[in-house]
Design a protein around this motif. Sequence first.
Motif, PDB file in Angstrom:
ATOM      1  N   VAL A 109       0.859  -1.187   0.000  1.00 36.44           N
ATOM      2  CA  VAL A 109       0.000   0.000   0.000  1.00 36.44           C
ATOM      3  C   VAL A 109       0.892   1.233   0.000  1.00 36.44           C
ATOM      4  O   VAL A 109       1.768   1.363   0.863  1.00 36.44           O
ATOM      5  N   PHE A 110       0.679   2.098  -0.939  1.00 33.26           N
ATOM      6  CA  PHE A 110       1.557   3.250  -1.070  1.00 33.26           C
ATOM      7  C   PHE A 110       1.386   4.234   0.077  1.00 33.26           C
ATOM      8  O   PHE A 110       0.263   4.555   0.476  1.00 33.26           O
ATOM      9  N   GLU A 111       2.493   4.683   0.597  1.00 32.71           N
ATOM     10  CA  GLU A 111       2.482   5.775   1.564  1.00 32.71           C
ATOM     11  C   GLU A 111       3.858   6.412   1.548  1.00 32.71           C
ATOM     12  O   GLU A 111       4.823   5.807   1.079  1.00 32.71           O
ATOM     13  N   PHE A 156       4.893   7.544  -8.889  1.00 34.03           N
ATOM     14  CA  PHE A 156       4.153   8.119 -10.004  1.00 34.03           C
ATOM     15  C   PHE A 156       2.991   8.968  -9.514  1.00 34.03           C
ATOM     16  O   PHE A 156       2.337   8.622  -8.538  1.00 34.03           O
ATOM     17  N   SER A 157       2.734  10.055 -10.222  1.00 39.04           N
ATOM     18  CA  SER A 157       1.577  10.890  -9.899  1.00 39.04           C
ATOM     19  C   SER A 157       0.338  10.295 -10.554  1.00 39.04           C
ATOM     20  O   SER A 157       0.412   9.325 -11.305  1.00 39.04           O
ATOM     21  N   ALA A 158      -0.796  10.905 -10.260  1.00 36.20           N
ATOM     22  CA  ALA A 158      -2.062  10.366 -10.759  1.00 36.20           C
ATOM     23  C   ALA A 158      -2.105  10.325 -12.280  1.00 36.20           C
ATOM     24  O   ALA A 158      -2.799   9.491 -12.859  1.00 36.20           O
ATOM     25  N   VAL A 213       1.003   8.907  -6.109  1.00 38.51           N
ATOM     26  CA  VAL A 213      -0.084   8.088  -5.587  1.00 38.51           C
ATOM     27  C   VAL A 213       0.229   6.598  -5.659  1.00 38.51           C
ATOM     28  O   VAL A 213      -0.471   5.790  -5.068  1.00 38.51           O
ATOM     29  N   MET A 214       1.264   6.250  -6.392  1.00 35.99           N
ATOM     30  CA  MET A 214       1.649   4.836  -6.455  1.00 35.99           C
ATOM     31  C   MET A 214       3.102   4.736  -6.881  1.00 35.99           C
ATOM     32  O   MET A 214       3.724   5.732  -7.232  1.00 35.99           O
ATOM     33  N   SER A 215       3.632   3.554  -6.816  1.00 36.62           N
ATOM     34  CA  SER A 215       5.046   3.420  -7.147  1.00 36.62           C
ATOM     35  C   SER A 215       5.373   1.991  -7.553  1.00 36.62           C
ATOM     36  O   SER A 215       4.618   1.063  -7.277  1.00 36.62           O
ATOM     37  N   THR A 216       6.504   1.846  -8.212  1.00 34.33           N
ATOM     38  CA  THR A 216       7.113   0.529  -8.384  1.00 34.33           C
ATOM     39  C   THR A 216       8.369   0.515  -7.521  1.00 34.33           C
ATOM     40  O   THR A 216       9.043   1.536  -7.397  1.00 34.33           O
ATOM     41  N   GLY A 233       0.262   9.439 -14.132  1.00 29.89           N
ATOM     42  CA  GLY A 233       1.170   8.411 -14.621  1.00 29.89           C
ATOM     43  C   GLY A 233       2.594   8.873 -14.841  1.00 29.89           C
ATOM     44  O   GLY A 233       3.416   8.120 -15.361  1.00 29.89           O
TER      45      GLY A 233
END
Lengths: 243, 243
Positions: free
Chosen positions: A88-90, A217-219, A182-185, A221
């Motif tokens: 879960v991204f944080e 990555f931002s929303a 909002v997310m990442s690899t 992409g």
Amino acid sequence: MARAQRDTRTLVEQLRDDIIALISDEQLKPGDQLPTEQTLTETFGVSRPALREALKLLEQDAVIRVERGKGRFITAGATVRVERPITVFESVTQMVRRYGYEPSTRVLSTAEVPADEEVAEALRCPVGEPLVRLERLRLNRDVAILYCVDFVRRSLVPGRLYDTDWSGSLVELMGSRGARPVMSTAHASAVLLPEDVAARNDLRDFGPALLITETCFSADGEPVIYALDYHRGDAFSFSFVRK
Amino acid sequence: MARAQRDTRTLVEQLRDDIIALISDEQLKPGDQLPTEQTLTETFGVSRPALREALKLLEQDAVIRVERGKGRFITAGATVRVERPITVFESVTQMVRRYGYEPSTRVLSTAEVPADEEVAEALRCPVGEPLVRLERLRLNRDVAILYCVDFVRRSLVPGRLYDTDWSGSLVELMGSRGARPVMSTAHASAVLLPEDVAARNDLRDFGPALLITETCFSADGEPVIYALDYHRGDAFSFSFVRK
DNA sequence: GTGAGGACACCTGTCTGACAACCTCGAAGC
DNA sequence: GCTTCGAGGTTGTCAGACAGGTGTCCTCAC
């Protein structure tokens, strides 16, 4: 119709959680059969399509398994859960707090540097693109628990470097610039602190570090942050589910 | 009706993949709008409920985002993918092969031991329960890359310990005993090899290790294996997505 | 008595059509 | 020029129906 509409979530999401609650309440175990669609629609007072969407979500989550002509059955995934998985991204700042630390941040260096190949690929920018390189250390009661190196495109943080407060959450900072990650690899490996870093900052006793290399990555992409986070081995342990 | 029925997957799953393919084909980027439900039902020749179930799955996967009254939009999750994330369950043996290694296995020890508190909690058995403790080393071209300690309930592997071939995949072995692990909960941290292990096995140069502590569950939700896998730091790096 | 076959109930998979709630945008009215 | 209202587009939800797979039980032939 038997359902409160205060909830802003869609009916389907409420249903998904209701079914999870039902599994828990009824103490259904893996292998047990879930009530049929008809029963569930009556219990929850919803239509079959709505219910089916909720069941489909649980199926994707490996909580239930469906056998055509027979019914739906609980799987192991229903019991196998983990709180706050690493997936879960944080922000790092949030994560550290969640571990019960209240760290102080020491900004070791800020610099404008050209992108090397590794960073350029991650941030999808040309090699040589101007970046900000941020080097920080987080200490809990004077013990270094986290050494971080972050890269962001220079164009995203205009202005003089020393006018910006770099001691807070970089995710928040980028958020205020309209590019909130909002997310990442991410990639995880075990390393020792780079020799020069350990030497320069008196970190000889840091020990083995869990290195998480993360592209955020931002929303829309776009890659926004490229981060190398060295987590002190005896201070962090990350959990996740595999299925 | 425009759809081949050879495929054994359900219509919804085909649809989900078709939509992903469509996003890719049309080169839709985060923020772009997905065609409306009506358009999609027409292009794929399916009903709206089926389509909606597929869309719901993509929504849960954070590939698309829905705004009521407006439409569905591509999110960053559509571009952020990682091949073979650590979050997909597989046996250590499989994982090692996937990394391109063709390791030999050296069984260091097998023993019947009583469960201590840590293991008992993981395997949900009483403290003192008889277990098999298996200690193994995997070498790639004579270089140790993985040190593993596994615990399984003694009752699951009856017979004399030395009559069993422990050099293969433990997951497979348990599978042949009717208790194949299908998922797990895991914790990752960075450590050094235990001092005695390093000393006994000439592993002084193993370096920092990524320790994955994993409890594997069978389809009926029973914990089957408790494993401690020390991955040589410079030989392994695990990837995952956070969202 | 026994076994094979079929009828039937039950379950999930899919479709059709309809209405409600929400958003956008433009036209009409002020 | 500004506000208001409404039409059209989009997703949310519902009702009912039929198709196809699975299991059971009853019947009938042997």
